[in-house]
Design a protein around this motif. Structure first.
Motif, short mmCIF file in Angstrom:
data_model
loop_
_atom_site.label_atom_id
_atom_site.label_comp_id
_atom_site.label_asym_id
_atom_site.label_seq_id
_atom_site.Cartn_x
_atom_site.Cartn_y
_atom_site.Cartn_z
N GLU A 32 -21.59 -46.43 -69.65
CA GLU A 32 -21.75 -47.20 -70.89
C GLU A 32 -22.64 -48.41 -70.62
O GLU A 32 -22.44 -49.12 -69.64
N HIS A 56 -12.42 -50.72 -91.57
CA HIS A 56 -11.78 -51.07 -92.83
C HIS A 56 -10.57 -50.17 -93.04
O HIS A 56 -9.54 -50.60 -93.51
N ASN A 432 -28.03 -48.10 -81.42
CA ASN A 432 -28.18 -47.20 -82.58
C ASN A 432 -29.55 -47.35 -83.24
O ASN A 432 -30.02 -48.45 -83.49
N GLN A 466 -21.76 -39.81 -84.02
CA GLN A 466 -22.24 -39.92 -85.39
C GLN A 466 -23.65 -39.36 -85.62
O GLN A 466 -24.02 -39.10 -86.75
N GLY A 473 -18.48 -42.08 -89.07
CA GLY A 473 -17.08 -42.46 -89.23
C GLY A 473 -16.27 -42.17 -87.98
O GLY A 473 -16.68 -41.37 -87.12
N LEU A 474 -15.14 -42.83 -87.88
CA LEU A 474 -14.30 -42.71 -86.69
C LEU A 474 -13.69 -41.30 -86.55
O LEU A 474 -13.73 -40.74 -85.45
#
Ligand code: FAD
Length: 501
Positions: A32, A56, A432, A466, A473-474
């Protein structure tokens, strides 16, 4: 000896792939580039406040969802307390008028009919759409890539009662739906919800409203970084290894087989299988130098719309907001004077008030946050001039505080901490592409799209996350890590096993 798997990226997809691969006896090592796990599912500290960068709502937080078992397997359910909000979003109009998307469809219907009695037909249709979504869920146990004809028939059979529903609500865009309202306030309110994505299929609104109602789209107390750290812990407990501050520069290939990775510092690591859970563009065009691509994949990167990058303005405020309801997405407020950012004039802002998570701020204080979609190239260019970049961030923070103070008198004097992140921040910390925070936009085109987790002509290599799960999304990130492990197990003629902590 068990096979070794190298995973690039410790976002939710990379951590998930690592967990499931460990459960199935592979030796995995995640590399990472950042100093901590989570990727975009993260948070950062400023002056005693925690600014949450992501969650959220977590679809699958309750047993009514097919994703629940994945969060159980990854250790999330056991280690987190979820709260379910009463509202999804509140759109504030003038003179105290507001439209609240209540989580309870009965309450929502009553409220909408009070606001727009002339639109009762459209409202009933909408509420019916939410209610119908209550029974609907996507299968998540088996990777679609491994479906046999029996699985396809079984899935079609399960879906049959919902085919008409899916067709109807996925063909209808939020913009079109808004135009069905005679009531101008309701029309404007619905357009404000879909501001960034007018062609957002309404299915992407009615189904999540059903999840919220079923209490399976809750917020994990403690926020996004705690969430990511739980999956990191699960991974380490399963025997996985992770190296931070380790940016991967190249995927090493021999005879069209991925054989390892080279880090930016030149060190090389070899593995039997390589999984990239990092940004798709970097993976395909930089790490693999664009050598393993076809017209279809090139077409995605040339033509598909991305989730817009964000300007993220957070404040630490010396006050509570006990008077405000708890909300998934917050409060969409009209501005007295428009704010212009990257040439785009904003007449409304959506304010997220973390009055439901006291762990993010010192006692009696609250984090509030505004998320503004913006233009990547503007920020990319501005970043080259550090003085102007900093000044622009300050100007935006000043203007946002000034506007919010009109809704919350005294707020300007209560602000103790301010922090502005831009699309460049996302690129620097997560890589990203063009700062897109959730990959490919959930639009009419990408809604049903299925992307391959492999690249043409390259063996022993997979992609997850993603950039191969349109809409992001998770849950899709976690599921793609699970699915790719199933695919690898199948190839190795091993049964796919899952465990729970
Ligand atoms: C503001 C915001 C709000 C969101 N809200 C929600 C929500 O409420 N619910 C929901 O379900 N989803 C939400 N999402 C989306 C969700 O967080 C993402 O779709 C998901 O976390 C993506 O995970 P990922 O692992 O695919 O990608 P990422 O998180 O991008 O992970 C990729 C990882 O790869 C690493 N990496 C990149 N390049 C390299 C390299 N060269 N070498 C080594 N490592 C590299 C990155 O540092 C990163 O850690 C939100 C996202 C944002 C930003």
């Amino acid at each position: 000896m068990e096979k070794s798997i190298i995973i690039i990226g410790a976002g939710i997809a990379g951590l998930s792939a690592g967990c499931y691969a460990q459960m199935n006896g592979y030796n995995t090592h995640i590399f990472e580039m950042d100093t901590k796990p989570g990727g975009v599912c993260t948070a950062w500290k400023r002056k005693g406040y925690t600014i949450d960068g992501c969650i959220h709502w977590l679809v699958g937080s309750g047993p009514a969802s097919n994703f629940y078992h994945i969060w159980e397997e990854l250790g999330i359910i056991k280690n987190h307390t979820f709260i379910d909000h009463d509202e999804y979003l509140r759109i504030i109009g003038k003179e105290g008028k507001y439209f609240a998307l209540y989580s309870d469809p009965d309450r929502l219907e009553k409220h909408m009919k009070e606001l727009a009695p002339e639109d009762s037909g459209v409202i009933e249709d909408f509420i019916k759409g939410i209610r119908k979504g209550i029974g609907f869920d996507m299968p998540s146990d088996k990777a679609p890539e491994l479906y046999n004809p029996f699985d396809v028939v079984k899935m079609l059979f399960q879906m049959l009662p919902y085919m008409g529903y899916m067709r109807k609500w996925s063909k209808l865009s939020a913009g079109e739906f808004a135009s069905r309202f005679k009531n101008s306030f309701m029309r404007e309110a619905l357009l404000a919800i879909a501001e960034d994505v007018p062609d957002l299929p309404m299915l992407a609104l009615v189904m999540p409203m059903a999840w919220v109602y079923q209490k399976t789209a809750g917020y994990p107390l403690g926020g996004s970084l705690e969430f990511s750290r739980t999956i990191e812990k699960r991974y380490l407990d399963l025997g996985g290894e992770v190296s931070y501050k380790s940016p991967v520069a190249k995927v090493m290939v021999e005879n069209d087989r991925a054989v390892g990775i080279r880090l930016a510092d030149g060190t090389e690591h070899h593995g039997d299988i390589i999984i990239s859970a990092a940004d798709g563009h970097t993976t395909i065009f930089d790490m693999l130098e664009g050598k393993y691509i076809n017209d279809k994949i090139q077409g995605y990167y040339d033509n598909l719309a991305l989730f817009p990058p964000l300007v993220f303005v957070a404040f630490g405020v010396n006050r509570t907001f006990d008077e405000l309801p708890h909300s998934v997405s917050g409060f969409n407020l009209p501005l007295d004077e428009p704010i212009t950012i990257a040439g785009k004039e904003l007449s409304r802002l959506t304010l997220h008030v973390y009055n439901f998570d006291s762990s993010l701020a010192p006692e009696g204080k609250t984090v509030i946050r505004v998320m503004i979609s913006t233009v990547f190239d503007y920020w990319d260019e501005l970043y080259k001039d550090p003085e102007r970049y900093k000044a622009e961030k300050e100007r935006i923070a000043d203007q946002v505080i000034a506007q919010l103070s009109k809704h919350f008198p005294g707020l300007a004097e209560q602000v103790e901490m301010r922090d502005v992140a831009t699309p460049v921040t996302w690129v620097r910390y997560t890589g990203n592409w063009r700062g897109s925070y959730e990959g490919w936009m959930m639009g009419a085109e990408s809604f049903r799209m299925r992307m391959s987790k492999t690249l043409p002509g390259l063996e022993n290599f997979y992609m997850v996350g993603q950039w191969v799960e349109p809409g992001g999304g998770l849950p899709p990130a976690a599921m793609s890590g699970r699915n790719v492990t199933q695919i690898i197990c199948k190839k190795d003629k091993k049964p796919f096993i899952t465990t729970r902590p």
